[in-house]
Write a protein that holds these residues in place. Sequence first.
Motif, mmCIF file in Angstrom:
data_model
loop_
_atom_site.group_PDB
_atom_site.id
_atom_site.type_symbol
_atom_site.label_atom_id
_atom_site.label_comp_id
_atom_site.label_asym_id
_atom_site.label_seq_id
_atom_site.Cartn_x
_atom_site.Cartn_y
_atom_site.Cartn_z
ATOM 1 N N HIS A 160 13.141 15.527 27.392
ATOM 2 C CA HIS A 160 14.145 15.267 26.348
ATOM 3 C C HIS A 160 15.437 15.979 26.739
ATOM 4 N N ASP A 195 19.758 15.932 25.873
ATOM 5 C CA ASP A 195 20.875 15.465 25.051
ATOM 6 C C ASP A 195 22.185 15.716 25.786
ATOM 7 N N THR A 251 21.078 10.401 24.177
ATOM 8 C CA THR A 251 19.791 11.100 24.154
ATOM 9 C C THR A 251 18.836 10.375 25.090
#
Length: 138
Positions: A58, A60, A97
């Motif tokens: 993950h 961002d 994202t």
Amino acid sequence: MKNFKFLSVLAIAMLALNLTSCKDDDGGEAENKITITIEEPTDGGTIAMADCAVVHIHVDFDATVENHEVEIVLHPEGDVNDKIIDYDEHDHDQKITFEQEVDLCSYAAGTCFHLEVVACADHDCAKKETAEAEFCLQ
């Protein structure tokens, strides 16, 4: 008459360029700052072999103006040719994202991985931000 047409077309083209460029309120180029946050995995972290089938990646990207190009590469430490993730996106959103699950069970316990992230702050990628994280299977 030809000069008038040429000057009219030139003036319209210059106006169009001015309206579409990244400008701040003072008429100068707006400075674009990009913040990269690697949410998962954590740098220096470990992944239990019991969880190796579903490793969550993950990242961002937050820009003050807009993102231009983002790149994410995940590979085993020391083997840049074994790319588990090789992601490249050209996007002008202010926030991007990236989330993906990867299966790392084909690698032995103790294998470490390197996550490399790059974000371009301009169209030519002359100004870029980078981030990285290293994690290991345990």
